[in-house]
Design an enzyme around this catalytic site. Structure first.
Site, mmCIF file in Angstrom:
data_model
loop_
_atom_site.group_PDB
_atom_site.id
_atom_site.type_symbol
_atom_site.label_atom_id
_atom_site.label_comp_id
_atom_site.label_asym_id
_atom_site.label_seq_id
_atom_site.Cartn_x
_atom_site.Cartn_y
_atom_site.Cartn_z
ATOM 1 N N ASP A 67 0.517 -1.073 -0.116
ATOM 2 C CA ASP A 67 0.052 -0.504 -0.132
ATOM 3 C C ASP A 67 0.769 0.813 0.162
ATOM 4 O O ASP A 67 1.321 1.698 1.267
ATOM 5 C CB ASP A 67 -0.902 0.116 0.943
ATOM 6 C CG ASP A 67 -1.949 -0.265 1.383
ATOM 7 O OD1 ASP A 67 -2.844 -0.293 0.046
ATOM 8 O OD2 ASP A 67 -2.337 -0.526 1.949
ATOM 9 N N ARG A 75 3.490 2.890 3.798
ATOM 10 C CA ARG A 75 4.028 2.005 4.280
ATOM 11 C C ARG A 75 5.536 2.468 4.041
ATOM 12 O O ARG A 75 6.298 1.830 5.573
ATOM 13 C CB ARG A 75 4.128 0.241 3.523
ATOM 14 C CG ARG A 75 2.873 0.187 3.726
ATOM 15 C CD ARG A 75 1.506 0.537 4.407
ATOM 16 N NE ARG A 75 0.167 0.318 4.385
ATOM 17 C CZ ARG A 75 -0.494 1.087 5.299
ATOM 18 N NH1 ARG A 75 -0.537 2.161 5.842
ATOM 19 N NH2 ARG A 75 -2.002 0.323 5.246
ATOM 20 N N ARG A 137 -7.521 10.487 0.262
ATOM 21 C CA ARG A 137 -6.729 9.683 -0.638
ATOM 22 C C ARG A 137 -7.358 9.888 -2.140
ATOM 23 O O ARG A 137 -6.989 8.911 -3.352
ATOM 24 C CB ARG A 137 -7.180 7.899 0.057
ATOM 25 C CG ARG A 137 -6.585 8.294 1.432
ATOM 26 C CD ARG A 137 -6.711 7.057 1.991
ATOM 27 N NE ARG A 137 -6.672 5.010 1.749
ATOM 28 C CZ ARG A 137 -6.793 4.651 1.442
ATOM 29 N NH1 ARG A 137 -8.102 3.961 2.547
ATOM 30 N NH2 ARG A 137 -6.986 3.668 1.071
ATOM 31 N N LYS A 167 -8.338 1.031 -6.895
ATOM 32 C CA LYS A 167 -9.914 0.406 -5.673
ATOM 33 C C LYS A 167 -10.457 1.883 -5.573
ATOM 34 O O LYS A 167 -9.882 2.905 -5.936
ATOM 35 C CB LYS A 167 -8.390 0.346 -4.949
ATOM 36 C CG LYS A 167 -7.184 1.358 -4.359
ATOM 37 C CD LYS A 167 -6.535 0.383 -2.816
ATOM 38 C CE LYS A 167 -6.001 1.717 -2.545
ATOM 39 N NZ LYS A 167 -4.300 0.696 -1.251
ATOM 40 N N HIS A 168 -11.622 1.378 -5.361
ATOM 41 C CA HIS A 168 -11.694 -0.185 -4.218
ATOM 42 C C HIS A 168 -13.475 -0.529 -4.981
ATOM 43 O O HIS A 168 -14.302 0.656 -4.129
ATOM 44 C CB HIS A 168 -11.930 0.311 -2.962
ATOM 45 C CG HIS A 168 -11.060 0.406 -1.925
ATOM 46 N ND1 HIS A 168 -10.754 2.280 -1.990
ATOM 47 C CD2 HIS A 168 -9.907 -0.085 -1.485
ATOM 48 C CE1 HIS A 168 -9.309 2.259 -0.959
ATOM 49 N NE2 HIS A 168 -9.182 1.237 -1.188
ATOM 50 N N HIS A 180 -13.429 -0.989 7.342
ATOM 51 C CA HIS A 180 -12.571 -2.138 7.789
ATOM 52 C C HIS A 180 -13.398 -2.349 9.698
ATOM 53 O O HIS A 180 -12.354 -3.775 10.602
ATOM 54 C CB HIS A 180 -11.290 -1.266 8.909
ATOM 55 C CG HIS A 180 -10.280 -0.742 7.588
ATOM 56 N ND1 HIS A 180 -10.220 -0.390 6.665
ATOM 57 C CD2 HIS A 180 -8.799 -2.013 7.261
ATOM 58 C CE1 HIS A 180 -9.073 -0.595 5.975
ATOM 59 N NE2 HIS A 180 -9.075 -0.738 5.955
ATOM 60 N N ASP A 249 -10.355 -6.043 -1.246
ATOM 61 C CA ASP A 249 -9.968 -5.993 -0.145
ATOM 62 C C ASP A 249 -9.015 -7.087 0.714
ATOM 63 O O ASP A 249 -9.996 -8.383 0.646
ATOM 64 C CB ASP A 249 -10.715 -4.768 -0.134
ATOM 65 C CG ASP A 249 -10.105 -3.591 0.745
ATOM 66 O OD1 ASP A 249 -8.627 -4.022 1.773
ATOM 67 O OD2 ASP A 249 -10.828 -2.950 0.692
#
Length: 504
Positions: A67, A75, A137, A167-168, A180, A249
């Site tokens: 990611d 990351r 984002r 995505k998504h 999440h 995902d």
């Protein structure tokens, strides 16, 4: 020894893992055909290239994904903050060449550490300002703008030796829930949803994107199942002519884990048309994460697939088709790796500086009150590096407005006003969070010369203080915001001309 069905399942599984070295179980499964791995922040050690080399020795066809979006999501730079523009900043700037160069630089950085799949760009059209998981984002709230920047980012990423993953799907931009933690349901009129939210994905498919990641969202007009488990939704991609890899995902997100479970979810996602199952980040369970959580989650997924193959609820031909698509992508990436990537003409500080708008000042120091929401599982938006870079050694205080009393918040404001420098309130949800707006109002009473630095979506309603719009919670964004507020009237001898007067 892995049996035949387990090896077949391995070919479509993409787990995360704990630690900066590959655990023994992971190496063994890679040698038995595991599709690859996904890196998260806890995997980033001193020699990530050596870790990637170890993984590729165990399986030369391994897909190594990460990611890495720039802006709020990184990351590789999780300890210090991203030094790349975020999608929101690129959308504000609306310079497709800057977006293409950012994509190429993302690919260069990922391939430099041995990775080959960039989990980006985000193709969601962020039409709900309350959105807790997409926000900046996204390139923006207009499907035409988002589409052209998705295409530029994909072109930049795939010009090198990496695959892009938009995505998504079918679009996570019109929700105020985070998948999440919950199962978002899209209540938008279906004609509008198709017109607005599908458009960037259609464009990416037409442009030849390598892979597409699903969303765990429910669109009632298309059925009661989340998109990841919904054959009708995923079938749209194939109807459009997409023959690349459909990636789920993360299956350990609550929308799957706490409903059908990882194992059943893995089998049902494959049956619905997913090709590669991202099992996800084993630290997502927080304090409940066990020392072997990575292997437990992997085995949950694989056991669910094997059980479904044995009872006939998942057809072997479907998993063989999925494995073939994954293998085709791995082969294409090996061929790209043999071609030298062109140098990237790219200055992220210049791009981010052009994207930032709003107030300016010539302060000698900044006294920062960090009132951003807490980080989520997907977005480390409240990491200290943003406030640290903004304050640069000056006064800094963290205030969680959702969990502290007004008295505690006011104490933090009083301390900032009393400290040396310009009072700065650091926000990320000035429209969606009444507590953040209230804090700004009380700050303005104490210091009318203060300023807001906003790293989230731009507010639609005026605030009580002038505002610097940054568009990302990143290191480079904080540095650029500080440059707008510090030393603009410097005489060069350490002194400053006049007051730290603000201009919009």
């Amino acid at each position: 020894m892995t049996d035949e069905l387990e090896r077949l399942a391995n070919a479509v599984l993409w787990p995360g893992f704990l630690g900066t070295e590959a655990p023994q179980w992971l190496v063994a499964e890679l040698e038995e055909g595991l599709a690859g791995v996904v890196y998260f922040g806890q995997n980033i050690g001193e020699d990530l290239s050596a870790l990637s080399a170890q993984i590729l020795r165990a399986n030369p066809d391994a897909l190594i994904g990460i990611d890495e979006e720039g802006g709020n999501v990184t990351r590789l730079e999780s300890a210090t903050g991203s030094t790349l523009p975020g999608a929101g900043q690129l959308g504000i700037l609306d310079d497709v060449e800057a977006t293409r160069a950012s994509g190429a630089e993302l690919a260069r950085r990922v391939t430099a550490i041995g990775g080959n799949v960039v989990l980006g760009p985000v193709a969601d059209v962020n039409t709900d300002p309350r959105n807790p998981v997409i926000g900046v984002r996204s390139f923006g709230d207009d499907e035409t703008l988002v589409s052209r920047h998705v295409l530029a980012a994909v072109d930049g990423i795939q010009s090198g030796a990496a695959a892009a993953c938009v995505k998504h799907f079918p679009g996570h931009g019109d929700t105020h829930l985070d998948s999440h933690h919950a199962s978002p349901v899209i209540s938008l009129d279906i004609d509008e949803f198709e017109r607005v939210h599908l458009e960037p994905f259609r464009a990416a498919v037409a442009a030849g994107v390598d892979s597409i990641m699903t969303a765990h969202i429910v669109v009632p007009a298309w059925g009661a199942e989340p998109a990841t488990l919904n054959r009708r939704v995923l079938g749209m991609l194939r109807d459009w002519g997409f023959d690349g890899v459909i990636i789920s995902d993360a299956l350990d997100m609550a929308a799957i884990r706490e409903t059908v479970g990882i194992g059943v979810g893995a089998a049902r996602a494959l049956a619905a048309g997913v090709d590669l199952l991202c099992i996800g980040n084993p630290t997502n369970r927080g304090g409940a994460t066990l020392p072997d959580q990575d292997r437990r989650d992997f085995l949950d997924a694989r056991d669910g697939i094997v059980a479904a193959l044995r009872d006939g609820s998942l057809q072997r031909t479907r998993i063989e088709e999925a494995a073939a698509r994954v293998a085709t992508l791995a082969g294409a990436l090996r061929e790209r790796a043999d071609a030298a990537s062109a140098p990237v003409d790219f200055d992220p500080r210049e791009i981010v500086g052009r994207a930032i708008t709003g107030a300016t000042a010539d302060a000698e120091a900044l006294a920062v009150v960090d009132a951003r929401r807490r980080s989520t599982l997907a977005v480390d938006s409240a990491s200290a590096y943003v406030a640290e870079a903004l304050a640069a050694g000056g006064h800094r205080a963290r205030v969680d407005v959702a969990r502290t009393s007004l008295d505690e918040q006011d104490e933090a404001l009083d301390a900032a006003v009393a400290a040396d420098g310009l009072t700065v309130i650091l926000l990320d949800r000035p429209d969606a969070d009444d507590a953040q707006r209230s804090l700004v109002e009380r700050a303005a009473v104490r210091d009318p010369d203060g300023v807001v630095v906003n790293v989230g979506l731009a507010p639609q309603h005026p605030l009580a203080l002038p505002i610097v719009e940054v568009g990302a919670a990143s290191l480079v964004g904080a540095q650029a915001a500080r440059e707008r507020l510090i030393g603009r009237g410097s005489t060069g001898d350490g002194s400053s001309r006049g007051d730290a007067g603000l201009a919009d």
